[in-house]
Design a protein around this motif. Structure first.
Motif, short mmCIF file in Angstrom:
data_model
loop_
_atom_site.label_atom_id
_atom_site.label_comp_id
_atom_site.label_asym_id
_atom_site.label_seq_id
_atom_site.Cartn_x
_atom_site.Cartn_y
_atom_site.Cartn_z
N ARG A 144 0.83 -1.21 0.00
CA ARG A 144 0.00 0.00 0.00
C ARG A 144 0.87 1.26 0.00
NH1 ARG A 144 -4.85 1.66 4.25
NH2 ARG A 144 -5.74 3.30 2.93
N ALA A 145 1.97 1.23 0.76
CA ALA A 145 2.85 2.40 0.80
C ALA A 145 3.47 2.67 -0.57
CB ALA A 145 3.94 2.17 1.84
N ARG A 146 3.75 1.59 -1.29
CA ARG A 146 4.42 1.74 -2.59
C ARG A 146 3.44 2.09 -3.71
NH1 ARG A 146 8.37 -2.76 -5.51
NH2 ARG A 146 8.77 -1.55 -7.41
N HIS A 147 2.26 1.46 -3.70
CA HIS A 147 1.35 1.59 -4.84
C HIS A 147 0.16 2.52 -4.58
CE1 HIS A 147 3.40 -1.56 -7.10
NE2 HIS A 147 3.45 -2.26 -5.98
N GLY A 148 -0.11 2.83 -3.33
CA GLY A 148 -1.20 3.74 -3.02
C GLY A 148 -2.57 3.10 -2.95
N PHE A 149 -2.64 1.77 -3.05
CA PHE A 149 -3.91 1.07 -2.85
C PHE A 149 -3.62 -0.27 -2.18
CE2 PHE A 149 -2.42 -0.11 -7.08
CZ PHE A 149 -2.63 -1.48 -7.15
N ARG A 150 -4.68 -0.86 -1.63
CA ARG A 150 -4.49 -2.08 -0.85
C ARG A 150 -4.21 -3.29 -1.73
NH1 ARG A 150 -8.57 0.52 2.34
NH2 ARG A 150 -7.91 0.71 4.53
N LEU A 151 -3.46 -4.22 -1.19
CA LEU A 151 -3.19 -5.49 -1.84
C LEU A 151 -4.51 -6.22 -2.06
CD1 LEU A 151 -0.34 -7.92 -1.02
CD2 LEU A 151 -2.68 -8.80 -0.95
N ARG A 152 -4.72 -6.75 -3.26
CA ARG A 152 -5.98 -7.39 -3.62
C ARG A 152 -5.89 -8.90 -3.45
NH1 ARG A 152 -5.98 -4.98 -9.53
NH2 ARG A 152 -3.83 -5.67 -9.20
N ILE A 153 -6.89 -9.46 -2.78
CA ILE A 153 -6.99 -10.91 -2.62
C ILE A 153 -8.27 -11.36 -3.31
CG2 ILE A 153 -7.17 -12.82 -0.99
CD1 ILE A 153 -5.80 -11.05 1.10
N GLY A 210 -5.30 -10.63 12.45
CA GLY A 210 -4.69 -9.31 12.51
C GLY A 210 -4.08 -8.83 11.22
N VAL A 211 -4.51 -9.38 10.09
CA VAL A 211 -3.99 -8.94 8.79
C VAL A 211 -4.82 -7.75 8.31
CG1 VAL A 211 -3.54 -9.59 6.40
CG2 VAL A 211 -3.21 -11.26 8.24
N ALA A 212 -4.15 -6.67 7.94
CA ALA A 212 -4.84 -5.46 7.48
C ALA A 212 -4.28 -5.03 6.12
CB ALA A 212 -4.67 -4.34 8.51
N ASP A 213 -4.73 -3.87 5.65
CA ASP A 213 -4.24 -3.29 4.40
C ASP A 213 -4.42 -4.23 3.20
OD1 ASP A 213 -3.59 -0.74 5.17
OD2 ASP A 213 -1.54 -1.24 5.73
N TYR A 214 -5.58 -4.86 3.12
CA TYR A 214 -5.90 -5.69 1.96
C TYR A 214 -7.32 -5.35 1.54
CZ TYR A 214 -8.93 -8.46 4.94
OH TYR A 214 -9.93 -8.84 5.78
N GLN A 215 -7.70 -5.75 0.34
CA GLN A 215 -9.08 -5.68 -0.10
C GLN A 215 -9.43 -6.99 -0.79
OE1 GLN A 215 -9.97 -3.04 -3.46
NE2 GLN A 215 -7.78 -2.73 -3.78
N LEU A 216 -10.64 -7.45 -0.58
CA LEU A 216 -11.11 -8.65 -1.25
C LEU A 216 -11.77 -8.27 -2.57
CD1 LEU A 216 -12.71 -10.67 1.69
CD2 LEU A 216 -10.38 -10.80 0.80
N VAL A 217 -11.40 -8.96 -3.62
CA VAL A 217 -12.03 -8.76 -4.92
C VAL A 217 -12.73 -10.05 -5.31
CG1 VAL A 217 -10.45 -6.96 -5.67
CG2 VAL A 217 -9.87 -9.34 -6.13
N ASP A 218 -13.90 -9.92 -5.89
CA ASP A 218 -14.73 -11.08 -6.17
C ASP A 218 -14.18 -11.85 -7.36
OD1 ASP A 218 -17.05 -12.63 -5.51
OD2 ASP A 218 -17.90 -11.96 -7.40
N SER A 219 -14.17 -13.16 -7.21
CA SER A 219 -13.76 -14.05 -8.31
C SER A 219 -14.75 -15.19 -8.37
CB SER A 219 -12.35 -14.59 -8.08
OG SER A 219 -12.05 -15.60 -9.02
N GLN A 220 -15.47 -15.30 -9.46
CA GLN A 220 -16.40 -16.39 -9.65
C GLN A 220 -15.95 -17.34 -10.75
OE1 GLN A 220 -18.86 -17.05 -7.62
NE2 GLN A 220 -18.39 -15.21 -6.43
N GLY A 221 -14.75 -17.11 -11.26
CA GLY A 221 -14.21 -17.98 -12.31
C GLY A 221 -12.99 -18.72 -11.82
N ALA A 222 -11.95 -18.72 -12.62
CA ALA A 222 -10.70 -19.40 -12.28
C ALA A 222 -9.87 -18.49 -11.38
CB ALA A 222 -9.94 -19.76 -13.55
#
Length: 235
Positions: free
Chosen positions: A125-134, A150-162
């Motif tokens: 996040r510090a390097r790219h300016g947005f949260r790491l995507r899972i 206790g894991v922070a600074d991430y965002q979940l992105v929806d995946s319904q495929g592969a």
């Protein structure tokens, strides 16, 4: 009225479910064409077979439209908030095993655990300016697990495929997904974090608390659980 049991409508889960009940004197079968999704039950009266996708069964249980259902324990826990207040777990069936895990690119040599992932997410996040995507299909389970760890600074992105392909396609930096052997992960150059098992899933027989449990259905349930050598739950 009939006691309705929802079972997976195709594939290995359907076959193994039929085998499990059949070994206990209850024969299940498809009664129409292969794609008709209708079925029949022999060996006990007052039971109706409802053919559904595994993903539909948690919803139908929660709504009380079926009395019992066979589906993955991961699906029930992810799709139903306060799942144990909506359904009762009657029996794990011993097949359909898979683990819900977190995986990162194999080239991340310094990321082997959840603590490492937390540090990497902060640096990302510090390097790219947005949260790491899972990328994941299992938002509730993964979010609750990462919060507990206790894991922070991430965002979940929806995946319904592969899901395994999202890192290669640059739509996520990490994934949370079901795996049984890990072969697909390795083929996509991903590695499982050492302490990241969110849930160990298997096919499970659930009971719907919201179903209409009239006297006839209660009697049928008692006979069914006797044949299956299970304890009849309090309703």
């Amino acid at each position: 009225m009939s006691l309705k049991i929802g079972v997976p409508s195709k594939g290995r889960l359907m076959e193994k479910t039929f085998e499990w009940f059949g070994a206990r004197g209850i024969a299940m079968r498809q009664s129409g064409a292969e794609r008709e999704y209708s079925g029949a039950v022999d060996g006990i009266t007052g039971v109706e077979l409802v053919m559904l996708s595994a993903g539909e069964i948690p919803r139908e249980l929660a709504a009380g439209r079926i009395h019992l259902g066979v589906t993955g324990s991961d699906l029930v826990r992810d799709k139903l908030a306060d799942w144990d207040k909506q359904v009762a777990e009657l029996a794990p069936l011993g097949f359909g095993h898979a683990d819900l895990i977190l995986a990162v690119p194999a080239c991340w040599i310094d990321v082997e655990s959840l603590d490492d992932l937390d540090a990497a997410a902060s640096a990302f996040r510090a390097r790219h300016g947005f949260r790491l995507r899972i990328a994941t299909k299992y938002h509730r389970l993964v979010r609750d697990f990462l919060t507990e760890q206790g894991v922070a600074d991430y965002q979940l992105v929806d995946s319904q495929g592969a899901t395994e392909g999202t890192v290669k396609n640059l739509t996520a930096e990490a994934i949370a997904d079901i795996t049984s052997t890990g072969e697909t992960l390795r083929a996509n150059h991903l590695k499982i974090l050492s302490d990241s098992v969110v849930h160990r899933s298997q096919a499970t027989l659930f009971l719907a608390r919201a179903a209409d449990w009239g006297p006839t259905d209660r009697a049928t349930l008692a006979e069914l659980t006797r044949m299956l050598a299970l304890t009849t739950p309090d309703l």
